[in-house]
Design an enzyme around this catalytic site. Structure first.
Site, PDB file in Angstrom:
ATOM      1  CB  SER A   1      -1.560 -12.749  12.250  1.00 63.27           C
ATOM      2  OG  SER A   1      -0.690 -13.735  11.958  1.00 63.27           O
TER       3      SER A   1
ATOM      4  CE1 TYR B   1      -3.397 -16.200  16.358  1.00 63.02           C
ATOM      5  CE2 TYR B   1      -2.361 -16.307  14.285  1.00 63.02           C
ATOM      6  CZ  TYR B   1      -2.334 -15.636  15.587  1.00 63.02           C
ATOM      7  OH  TYR B   1      -1.599 -14.582  15.595  1.00 63.02           O
TER       8      TYR B   1
HETATM    9  P1  NAD Z   1       0.397 -12.083  24.517  1.00 57.26           P
HETATM   10  O1  NAD Z   1       0.215 -13.672  24.887  1.00 57.26           O
HETATM   11  O2  NAD Z   1       1.834 -11.606  24.697  1.00 57.26           O
HETATM   12  O3  NAD Z   1      -0.469 -10.990  24.838  1.00 57.26           O
HETATM   13  C1  NAD Z   1      -1.867 -11.433  24.852  1.00 57.26           C
HETATM   14  C2  NAD Z   1      -2.815 -10.294  25.465  1.00 57.26           C
HETATM   15  O4  NAD Z   1      -3.978 -10.601  25.570  1.00 57.26           O
HETATM   16  C3  NAD Z   1      -2.440 -10.454  26.934  1.00 57.26           C
HETATM   17  O5  NAD Z   1      -2.589  -9.140  27.417  1.00 57.26           O
HETATM   18  C4  NAD Z   1      -3.634 -11.185  27.630  1.00 57.26           C
HETATM   19  O6  NAD Z   1      -3.937 -10.799  28.990  1.00 57.26           O
HETATM   20  C5  NAD Z   1      -4.725 -10.832  26.606  1.00 57.26           C
HETATM   21  N1  NAD Z   1      -5.851 -11.608  26.694  1.00 57.26           N
HETATM   22  C6  NAD Z   1      -6.156 -13.078  26.441  1.00 57.26           C
HETATM   23  N2  NAD Z   1      -7.040 -13.391  26.435  1.00 57.26           N
HETATM   24  C7  NAD Z   1      -7.835 -12.424  26.840  1.00 57.26           C
HETATM   25  C8  NAD Z   1      -9.319 -12.132  27.237  1.00 57.26           C
HETATM   26  N3  NAD Z   1     -10.065 -13.179  27.013  1.00 57.26           N
HETATM   27  N4  NAD Z   1      -9.795 -10.975  27.292  1.00 57.26           N
HETATM   28  C9  NAD Z   1      -8.922  -9.749  27.556  1.00 57.26           C
HETATM   29  N5  NAD Z   1      -7.619  -9.957  27.269  1.00 57.26           N
HETATM   30  C10 NAD Z   1      -6.989 -11.440  26.936  1.00 57.26           C
HETATM   31  O7  NAD Z   1       0.301 -12.251  22.932  1.00 57.26           O
HETATM   32  P2  NAD Z   1       0.844 -11.240  21.655  1.00 57.26           P
HETATM   33  O8  NAD Z   1       1.822 -12.249  20.973  1.00 57.26           O
HETATM   34  O9  NAD Z   1       1.313  -9.991  22.188  1.00 57.26           O
HETATM   35  O10 NAD Z   1      -0.408 -11.140  20.541  1.00 57.26           O
HETATM   36  C11 NAD Z   1      -1.035  -9.952  20.545  1.00 57.26           C
HETATM   37  C12 NAD Z   1      -1.844 -10.061  19.187  1.00 57.26           C
HETATM   38  O11 NAD Z   1      -0.839  -9.850  18.250  1.00 57.26           O
HETATM   39  C13 NAD Z   1      -2.748 -11.182  19.164  1.00 57.26           C
HETATM   40  O12 NAD Z   1      -3.839 -10.898  18.291  1.00 57.26           O
HETATM   41  C14 NAD Z   1      -2.016 -12.113  18.228  1.00 57.26           C
HETATM   42  O13 NAD Z   1      -2.704 -12.838  17.488  1.00 57.26           O
HETATM   43  C15 NAD Z   1      -1.344 -11.234  17.456  1.00 57.26           C
HETATM   44  N6  NAD Z   1      -0.002 -11.578  16.637  1.00 57.26           N
HETATM   45  C16 NAD Z   1       1.014 -12.104  17.339  1.00 57.26           C
HETATM   46  C17 NAD Z   1       2.086 -12.378  16.658  1.00 57.26           C
HETATM   47  C18 NAD Z   1       3.495 -12.815  17.371  1.00 57.26           C
HETATM   48  O14 NAD Z   1       4.401 -13.491  16.885  1.00 57.26           O
HETATM   49  N7  NAD Z   1       3.429 -12.802  18.684  1.00 57.26           N
HETATM   50  C19 NAD Z   1       2.160 -12.380  15.371  1.00 57.26           C
HETATM   51  C20 NAD Z   1       1.134 -11.919  14.704  1.00 57.26           C
HETATM   52  C21 NAD Z   1       0.160 -11.459  15.254  1.00 57.26           C
END
Ligand code: NAD
Length: 267
Positions: A149, A162
Protein backbone atom coordinates in the site's frame (compact mmCIF):
# COMPACT_ATOMS: atom_id res chain seq x y z
CA UNK A 1 6.20 -17.06 -32.08
CA UNK A 2 5.11 -16.60 -28.43
CA UNK A 3 1.58 -15.18 -28.07
CA UNK A 4 2.33 -11.68 -26.68
CA UNK A 5 -1.32 -11.15 -25.79
CA UNK A 6 -1.04 -14.10 -23.35
CA UNK A 7 2.38 -13.62 -21.72
CA UNK A 8 1.46 -15.95 -18.83
CA UNK A 9 0.25 -18.91 -20.91
CA UNK A 10 1.25 -22.17 -19.20
CA UNK A 11 1.72 -20.51 -15.78
CA UNK A 12 -0.34 -21.10 -12.65
CA UNK A 13 -1.08 -18.47 -10.03
CA UNK A 14 -2.49 -18.19 -6.52
CA UNK A 15 -4.09 -14.86 -5.62
CA UNK A 16 -4.99 -14.60 -1.93
CA UNK A 17 -8.09 -12.59 -1.02
CA UNK A 18 -9.38 -12.72 -4.59
CA UNK A 19 -13.13 -13.08 -4.03
CA UNK A 20 -13.40 -9.27 -3.98
CA UNK A 21 -11.76 -5.98 -4.88
CA UNK A 22 -8.10 -5.76 -5.93
CA UNK A 23 -7.42 -9.51 -5.65
CA UNK A 24 -10.34 -10.28 -7.93
CA UNK A 25 -9.19 -7.65 -10.43
CA UNK A 26 -5.66 -9.09 -10.43
CA UNK A 27 -6.99 -12.66 -10.78
CA UNK A 28 -9.03 -11.60 -13.83
CA UNK A 29 -5.99 -9.89 -15.41
CA UNK A 30 -3.66 -12.86 -14.79
CA UNK A 31 -6.29 -15.25 -16.22
CA UNK A 32 -6.71 -13.00 -19.23
CA UNK A 33 -2.93 -13.13 -19.73
CA UNK A 34 -3.10 -16.94 -19.84
CA UNK A 35 -2.47 -18.15 -16.26
CA UNK A 36 -4.53 -20.75 -14.42
CA UNK A 37 -5.85 -19.23 -11.22
CA UNK A 38 -6.45 -20.41 -7.68
CA UNK A 39 -8.86 -17.98 -6.08
CA UNK A 40 -8.85 -17.59 -2.30
CA UNK A 41 -11.02 -15.62 0.09
CA UNK A 42 -14.31 -15.61 1.89
CA UNK A 43 -17.83 -15.42 0.50
CA UNK A 44 -20.91 -17.42 -0.38
CA UNK A 45 -19.65 -20.74 -1.87
CA UNK A 46 -22.24 -20.71 -4.69
CA UNK A 47 -21.32 -17.13 -5.64
CA UNK A 48 -17.60 -18.00 -5.61
CA UNK A 49 -18.22 -21.09 -7.79
CA UNK A 50 -20.18 -18.91 -10.24
CA UNK A 51 -17.33 -16.37 -10.25
CA UNK A 52 -14.77 -19.09 -11.02
CA UNK A 53 -16.95 -20.39 -13.88
CA UNK A 54 -17.41 -16.86 -15.23
CA UNK A 55 -13.65 -16.09 -15.23
CA UNK A 56 -12.83 -19.47 -16.78
CA UNK A 57 -15.45 -18.91 -19.51
CA UNK A 58 -14.21 -15.40 -20.28
CA UNK A 59 -10.49 -16.27 -20.40
CA UNK A 60 -10.08 -19.99 -21.08
CA UNK A 61 -8.10 -20.32 -17.83
CA UNK A 62 -8.61 -23.11 -15.31
CA UNK A 63 -10.00 -21.45 -12.20
CA UNK A 64 -10.44 -23.08 -8.78
CA UNK A 65 -11.05 -21.78 -5.25
CA UNK A 66 -9.32 -22.61 -1.96
CA UNK A 67 -11.06 -21.37 1.20
CA UNK A 68 -7.83 -21.18 3.28
CA UNK A 69 -8.10 -18.68 6.14
CA UNK A 70 -5.12 -16.31 6.07
CA UNK A 71 -5.05 -16.21 9.89
CA UNK A 72 -4.24 -19.95 9.96
CA UNK A 73 -0.64 -20.90 9.03
CA UNK A 74 -1.49 -24.59 8.42
CA UNK A 75 -4.31 -23.69 6.00
CA UNK A 76 -2.02 -21.22 4.20
CA UNK A 77 0.71 -23.86 3.76
CA UNK A 78 -1.85 -26.42 2.53
CA UNK A 79 -2.98 -24.00 -0.21
CA UNK A 80 0.19 -24.73 -2.24
CA UNK A 81 -0.34 -28.54 -2.59
CA UNK A 82 -4.05 -27.80 -3.13
CA UNK A 83 -3.15 -25.66 -6.17
CA UNK A 84 -0.67 -28.28 -7.40
CA UNK A 85 -3.42 -30.94 -7.29
CA UNK A 86 -5.92 -28.65 -9.06
CA UNK A 87 -3.57 -27.68 -11.89
CA UNK A 88 -1.30 -30.74 -12.08
CA UNK A 89 1.76 -28.47 -11.97
CA UNK A 90 3.71 -26.29 -9.53
CA UNK A 91 2.71 -22.81 -8.46
CA UNK A 92 4.59 -20.27 -10.60
CA UNK A 93 3.03 -17.02 -9.35
CA UNK A 94 1.98 -16.05 -5.83
CA UNK A 95 0.07 -12.82 -5.29
CA UNK A 96 -0.22 -12.04 -1.58
CA UNK A 97 -3.19 -9.71 -1.53
CA UNK A 98 -5.60 -10.63 1.30
CA UNK A 99 -5.95 -7.77 3.73
CA UNK A 100 -8.19 -6.07 6.23
CA UNK A 101 -8.27 -2.63 7.80
CA UNK A 102 -9.32 -1.11 11.11
CA UNK A 103 -9.30 2.62 11.83
CA UNK A 104 -8.94 3.79 15.45
CA UNK A 105 -6.65 5.82 17.70
CA UNK A 106 -3.77 3.76 19.14
CA UNK A 107 -4.99 4.12 22.72
CA UNK A 108 -8.43 2.86 21.65
CA UNK A 109 -7.18 0.22 19.17
CA UNK A 110 -8.65 -3.20 20.07
CA UNK A 111 -5.71 -5.64 20.58
CA UNK A 112 -7.61 -8.38 18.74
CA UNK A 113 -7.89 -6.09 15.66
CA UNK A 114 -4.14 -5.44 15.84
CA UNK A 115 -3.47 -9.19 15.95
CA UNK A 116 -5.85 -9.90 13.03
CA UNK A 117 -4.32 -7.18 10.83
CA UNK A 118 -0.77 -8.35 11.51
CA UNK A 119 -1.82 -11.98 10.87
CA UNK A 120 -3.68 -11.41 7.58
CA UNK A 121 -1.78 -8.44 6.12
CA UNK A 122 1.77 -9.44 7.15
CA UNK A 123 2.26 -12.92 8.65
CA UNK A 124 0.20 -14.60 5.89
CA UNK A 125 2.64 -13.15 3.33
CA UNK A 126 5.47 -14.95 5.13
CA UNK A 127 3.56 -18.24 5.50
CA UNK A 128 2.47 -18.34 1.83
CA UNK A 129 5.91 -17.34 0.54
CA UNK A 130 7.58 -19.91 2.79
CA UNK A 131 5.34 -22.65 1.38
CA UNK A 132 5.63 -21.58 -2.28
CA UNK A 133 9.42 -21.07 -2.43
CA UNK A 134 10.68 -24.69 -2.38
CA UNK A 135 8.78 -25.50 -5.61
CA UNK A 136 9.79 -22.22 -7.26
CA UNK A 137 13.43 -22.78 -6.32
CA UNK A 138 13.35 -26.36 -7.65
CA UNK A 139 11.89 -25.16 -10.98
CA UNK A 140 14.18 -22.09 -10.94
CA UNK A 141 11.32 -19.73 -11.82
CA UNK A 142 8.82 -17.83 -9.72
CA UNK A 143 7.04 -14.52 -9.34
CA UNK A 144 5.90 -13.16 -5.98
CA UNK A 145 3.78 -10.01 -6.00
CA UNK A 146 2.86 -8.57 -2.61
CA UNK A 147 0.04 -6.06 -2.46
CA UNK A 148 1.34 -3.57 0.09
CA UNK A 149 0.00 0.00 0.00
CA UNK A 150 1.06 3.62 -0.09
CA UNK A 151 0.83 2.95 3.66
CA UNK A 152 3.84 0.66 3.20
CA UNK A 153 5.84 3.80 2.36
CA UNK A 154 4.22 6.59 4.40
CA UNK A 155 1.88 6.71 7.40
CA UNK A 156 -1.52 8.13 8.27
CA UNK A 157 -3.02 8.58 11.73
CA UNK A 158 -5.54 6.06 13.12
CA UNK A 159 -4.16 3.19 10.98
CA UNK A 160 -1.25 2.04 13.18
CA UNK A 161 -1.67 -1.72 12.66
CA UNK A 162 -2.21 -1.40 8.91
CA UNK A 163 0.77 0.96 8.47
CA UNK A 164 2.98 -1.34 10.58
CA UNK A 165 1.89 -4.41 8.60
CA UNK A 166 2.33 -2.77 5.18
CA UNK A 167 5.79 -1.36 6.06
CA UNK A 168 6.56 -4.93 7.13
CA UNK A 169 5.38 -6.28 3.78
CA UNK A 170 7.70 -3.87 1.94
CA UNK A 171 10.66 -4.96 4.09
CA UNK A 172 9.80 -8.64 3.74
CA UNK A 173 9.56 -8.22 -0.05
CA UNK A 174 13.10 -6.81 -0.16
CA UNK A 175 14.50 -9.68 1.95
CA UNK A 176 12.70 -12.21 -0.23
CA UNK A 177 14.09 -10.66 -3.42
CA UNK A 178 17.66 -10.74 -2.10
CA UNK A 179 17.36 -14.37 -1.01
CA UNK A 180 15.83 -15.83 -4.15
CA UNK A 181 17.15 -13.73 -7.05
CA UNK A 182 19.69 -16.38 -8.03
CA UNK A 183 16.88 -18.92 -8.42
CA UNK A 184 15.13 -17.00 -11.20
CA UNK A 185 12.52 -15.74 -8.75
CA UNK A 186 11.45 -12.14 -8.30
CA UNK A 187 9.55 -10.54 -5.41
CA UNK A 188 8.02 -7.09 -5.68
CA UNK A 189 5.49 -5.02 -3.78
CA UNK A 190 2.73 -2.97 -5.38
CA UNK A 191 1.84 0.07 -3.27
CA UNK A 192 -1.56 1.40 -4.34
CA UNK A 193 -3.11 4.65 -3.23
CA UNK A 194 -6.86 4.53 -2.79
CA UNK A 195 -8.78 1.99 -4.84
CA UNK A 196 -12.60 1.93 -4.63
CA UNK A 197 -13.28 -1.51 -3.11
CA UNK A 198 -15.41 -2.86 -0.24
CA UNK A 199 -12.39 -2.33 2.07
CA UNK A 200 -12.40 1.42 1.35
CA UNK A 201 -16.20 1.65 1.46
CA UNK A 202 -16.14 0.33 5.07
CA UNK A 203 -13.36 2.72 5.97
CA UNK A 204 -15.32 5.76 4.88
CA UNK A 205 -17.79 5.16 7.74
CA UNK A 206 -15.00 4.43 10.23
CA UNK A 207 -13.04 7.54 9.19
CA UNK A 208 -16.17 9.67 9.49
CA UNK A 209 -16.52 8.51 13.10
CA UNK A 210 -12.80 8.94 13.91
CA UNK A 211 -12.64 12.48 12.44
CA UNK A 212 -16.22 13.52 13.33
CA UNK A 213 -17.08 14.56 9.73
CA UNK A 214 -19.53 13.38 7.04
CA UNK A 215 -19.01 10.94 4.16
CA UNK A 216 -18.36 13.53 1.38
CA UNK A 217 -15.82 15.32 3.57
CA UNK A 218 -14.06 12.01 4.29
CA UNK A 219 -13.69 11.29 0.56
CA UNK A 220 -12.47 14.82 -0.29
CA UNK A 221 -10.50 15.86 2.81
CA UNK A 222 -9.18 12.54 4.14
CA UNK A 223 -9.19 9.82 1.50
CA UNK A 224 -8.11 11.64 -1.64
CA UNK A 225 -6.45 14.60 0.11
CA UNK A 226 -2.85 13.27 0.00
CA UNK A 227 -3.04 12.29 -3.68
CA UNK A 228 -1.93 14.81 -6.34
CA UNK A 229 -4.62 13.50 -8.72
CA UNK A 230 -7.99 13.25 -6.93
CA UNK A 231 -9.03 9.94 -8.44
CA UNK A 232 -9.25 6.34 -7.27
CA UNK A 233 -6.78 3.84 -8.78
CA UNK A 234 -8.66 1.04 -10.59
CA UNK A 235 -8.31 -2.71 -10.10
CA UNK A 236 -7.66 -3.02 -13.86
CA UNK A 237 -4.59 -0.74 -13.55
CA UNK A 238 -3.24 -2.91 -10.73
CA UNK A 239 -4.01 -6.08 -12.71
CA UNK A 240 -2.03 -4.75 -15.68
CA UNK A 241 0.97 -4.04 -13.43
CA UNK A 242 0.80 -7.54 -11.93
CA UNK A 243 0.80 -9.03 -15.45
CA UNK A 244 3.83 -6.90 -16.35
CA UNK A 245 5.73 -8.01 -13.22
CA UNK A 246 4.93 -11.68 -13.85
CA UNK A 247 5.63 -11.65 -17.60
CA UNK A 248 8.89 -11.52 -19.59
CA UNK A 249 9.04 -7.69 -19.44
CA UNK A 250 9.08 -7.82 -15.62
CA UNK A 251 12.23 -9.87 -15.20
CA UNK A 252 14.43 -7.01 -13.94
CA UNK A 253 12.01 -5.74 -11.29
CA UNK A 254 13.20 -7.30 -8.04
CA UNK A 255 12.77 -6.06 -4.48
CA UNK A 256 10.89 -2.98 -5.68
CA UNK A 257 8.07 -1.23 -3.86
CA UNK A 258 6.11 0.34 -6.70
CA UNK A 259 3.81 3.25 -5.84
CA UNK A 260 0.57 3.32 -7.88
CA UNK A 261 -0.87 6.20 -5.94
CA UNK A 262 -1.64 9.22 -8.14
CA UNK A 263 1.36 11.08 -6.73
CA UNK A 264 0.63 10.57 -3.01
CA UNK A 265 4.16 9.45 -2.02
CA UNK A 266 5.88 11.94 -4.35
CA UNK A 267 5.36 14.57 -1.64
P1 NAD B 1 -11.53 -6.23 -0.13
O1 NAD B 1 -12.13 -6.13 1.24
O2 NAD B 1 -12.34 -5.84 -1.32
O3 NAD B 1 -11.00 -7.72 -0.37
C1 NAD B 1 -10.29 -8.42 0.62
C2 NAD B 1 -10.20 -9.86 0.23
O4 NAD B 1 -9.48 -10.56 1.27
C3 NAD B 1 -11.56 -10.57 0.12
O5 NAD B 1 -11.51 -11.52 -0.92
C4 NAD B 1 -11.70 -11.28 1.47
O6 NAD B 1 -12.55 -12.43 1.44
C5 NAD B 1 -10.24 -11.66 1.70
N1 NAD B 1 -9.95 -11.96 3.09
C6 NAD B 1 -10.15 -11.20 4.18
N2 NAD B 1 -9.77 -11.87 5.29
C7 NAD B 1 -9.31 -13.06 4.88
C8 NAD B 1 -8.79 -14.20 5.54
N3 NAD B 1 -8.66 -14.24 6.88
N4 NAD B 1 -8.43 -15.27 4.80
C9 NAD B 1 -8.57 -15.27 3.45
N5 NAD B 1 -9.06 -14.22 2.76
C10 NAD B 1 -9.42 -13.14 3.49
O7 NAD B 1 -10.18 -5.39 -0.04
P2 NAD B 1 -9.28 -4.68 -1.18
O8 NAD B 1 -9.49 -3.22 -1.05
O9 NAD B 1 -9.44 -5.35 -2.47
O10 NAD B 1 -7.83 -4.96 -0.57
C11 NAD B 1 -6.99 -5.98 -1.08
C12 NAD B 1 -5.56 -5.67 -0.66
O11 NAD B 1 -5.15 -4.42 -1.23
C13 NAD B 1 -5.35 -5.57 0.84
O12 NAD B 1 -4.12 -6.14 1.20
C14 NAD B 1 -5.33 -4.07 1.06
O13 NAD B 1 -4.61 -3.72 2.21
C15 NAD B 1 -4.63 -3.60 -0.20
N6 NAD B 1 -4.85 -2.20 -0.54
C16 NAD B 1 -6.11 -1.72 -0.75
C17 NAD B 1 -6.27 -0.38 -1.08
C18 NAD B 1 -7.61 0.22 -1.35
O14 NAD B 1 -7.69 1.45 -1.45
N7 NAD B 1 -8.66 -0.58 -1.50
C19 NAD B 1 -5.15 0.46 -1.19
C20 NAD B 1 -3.88 -0.07 -0.96
C21 NAD B 1 -3.75 -1.41 -0.64
Amino acid sequence: MPDTSRPLAGRSAIVTGSTSGIGLGIARSLADAGADILLNGFGDPAAIAALATEIAGATGARVAHCPADMTKPAEIAAMIPFAEREFGRGVDILVNNAGIQHVAAIDAFPPEKWDAIIAINLSAVFHATRAALPGMKARRWGRIVNIASAHGLVASPFKSAYVAAKHGVVGFTKSTALEVAEFGITANAICPGYVWTPLVETQIGDQAKAHGIDREQVIRDVILAPQAAKRFTTVEELGALAVLLCGPAGQSFNGAALPVDNGWTAR
